[in-house]
Design an enzyme around this catalytic site. Structure first.
Site, PDB file in Angstrom:
ATOM      1  CB  SER A 117       3.476   5.476   5.876  1.00  0.00           C
ATOM      2  OG  SER A 117       2.732   4.939   6.960  1.00  0.00           O
ATOM      3  CB  ALA A 120      -0.598   7.430   3.937  1.00  0.00           C
ATOM      4  CG  ASP A 137      -5.573  -4.059  -1.215  1.00  0.00           C
ATOM      5  OD1 ASP A 137      -5.456  -2.995  -0.572  1.00  0.00           O
ATOM      6  OD2 ASP A 137      -5.329  -5.181  -0.728  1.00  0.00           O
ATOM      7  NE  ARG A 224       6.259  -0.707   2.470  1.00  0.00           N
ATOM      8  CZ  ARG A 224       5.284  -0.013   1.896  1.00  0.00           C
ATOM      9  NH1 ARG A 224       4.723   0.984   2.536  1.00  0.00           N
ATOM     10  NH2 ARG A 224       4.880  -0.313   0.686  1.00  0.00           N
ATOM     11  CG  ASN A 225       2.011  -7.092   6.169  1.00  0.00           C
ATOM     12  OD1 ASN A 225       0.795  -7.049   6.298  1.00  0.00           O
ATOM     13  ND2 ASN A 225       2.628  -8.073   5.524  1.00  0.00           N
ATOM     14  CG  ASP A 228      -4.901  -5.778   6.855  1.00  0.00           C
ATOM     15  OD1 ASP A 228      -3.849  -5.720   7.508  1.00  0.00           O
ATOM     16  OD2 ASP A 228      -5.150  -6.701   6.052  1.00  0.00           O
TER      17      ASP A 228
END
Length: 327
Positions: A117, A120, A137, A224-225, A228
């Site tokens: 996830s 997290a 990142d 899955r995005n 942010d």
């Protein structure tokens, strides 16, 4: 014989991991307020770096990025949040050892996440000992001067999100839907390529907001995005202000799909944004879902970029050439 060898390898990898003390998520990363440090005990002169990692092909680059942050006197600790549970234990233990050897200042730790996830990366952690947190990142290298300037700007604006990479929300009137886009003169979203914030927002994201926030975090997991974007929603709702963009001295984005082949690390096509049209569409869908669940649009636009120096913009004739007069 094969089973015996496999058992030996597993034992060695487990022993190595234990000896390296790779911290794992435990009960102190939950939403129990008693496990959260009091703001008065947190350092304000340094920051904690949280680097999200997933792809094993990026390990060499991730090692370099973590070591660079570790060398900064502004950094209290570097935590590499590993979000790929399928990575072999031996690979993780070897990488943890390499991280330890690469630490030139602040300690670097490898933190295996309990799942894939993306939520997290915003879990509150008792291991954070600073007021400021830098979330980034594993494919972006940022020069030390930019980190220093961003931290200076954050200290003057501790409730705002500070970043280098920005995007915008907008509305497509013809289709009557929200979209994810880029504007040349305004922005409302800071990306987690480089996102500086106060640590309290980790708790707000992961632990507050009741059923609506749980539903929005599920959207992040399903797509899955967009973690942010959701953090930008959380902060904008709190502050009623947009984020702040800082000018960078030198930032290398290895994961940008516009990179040409032969980047030296081979990471261009690994990231979530490598398929740009699909990526933008998916993130636009996230904005629509967050707006629907939230019941309003909290995102706010900002219009300027903070720069570390202001030079003369006039041009002068020097050596038969027009150059900036300061040169």
């Amino acid at each position: 014989m094969g089973a015996y060898v496999a058992a030996i390898i597993f034992f060695l990898s487990l022993s190595t991991a234990l000896c390296l003390r790779i911290p794992a998520l435990s009960s102190d990363t939950t939403c129990d307020l008693s496990n959260q440090p009091h703001s008065r005990t947190l350092r304000s002169d340094q920051l904690t770096v949280l680097i999200n990692g997933y792809s094993e092909s990026r390990l060499p680059l991730l090692l370099s990025i973590a070591a660079s942050f570790s060398a900064s006197p502004l950094v209290s600790s570097v935590q590499v949040l590993w979000g790929n549970p399928s990575t072999p234990p031996l690979t993780l233990s070897q990488f943890a050892n390499n991280l330890s050897l690469s630490s030139w200042g602040a300690a670097i730790s490898l933190v295996p996440q309990p799942s894939r996830s993306l939520n997290a990366r915003f879990l509150p952690r008792s291991s954070i000992k600073t007021r400021a947190v830098l979330v980034c990142d594993d494919d972006v290298e940022v020069d030390p001067k930019t980190v220093e300037f961003a931290f200076k700007m954050w200290r003057g604006n501790p409730d705002r999100l500070i970043g280098v990479f920005v995007r915008s929300h907008d509305i497509d009137l013809s289709r009557k839907e929200w979209i994810y886009t880029v504007h040349p003169n305004k922005y409302s979203i800071v990306l987690t390529k480089f996102m500086m914030m106060k640590g309290e927002y980790l708790f707000n994201y992961s632990c507050e907001g009741g059923a609506p926030m749980r539903e929005m975090r599920r959207v992040v997991d399903e797509k899955r995005n967009c973690e942010d974007i959701l953090m930008n929603f959380v902060v904008a709702e709190e502050t009623n202000e947009g984020p702040l963009m800082v000018g960078a001295e030198r930032v290398r984005d290895w994961g940008d799909p516009r990179n040409e082949d032969g980047d030296g690390y081979g990471v261009r096509d690994v990231g979530l944004s490598s398929r740009r049209a699909e990526h933008r569409k998916r993130r636009g869908e996230c904005i629509m879902e967050f707006h629907r669940i939230w019941g309003r649009m909290p995102l706010r636009y900002s219009y300027g970029k903070l720069v570390s120096s202001v030079g003369e913009q006039g041009l002068c004739n020097k050596g038969s050439k027009l150059v900036p007069c300061d040169h």
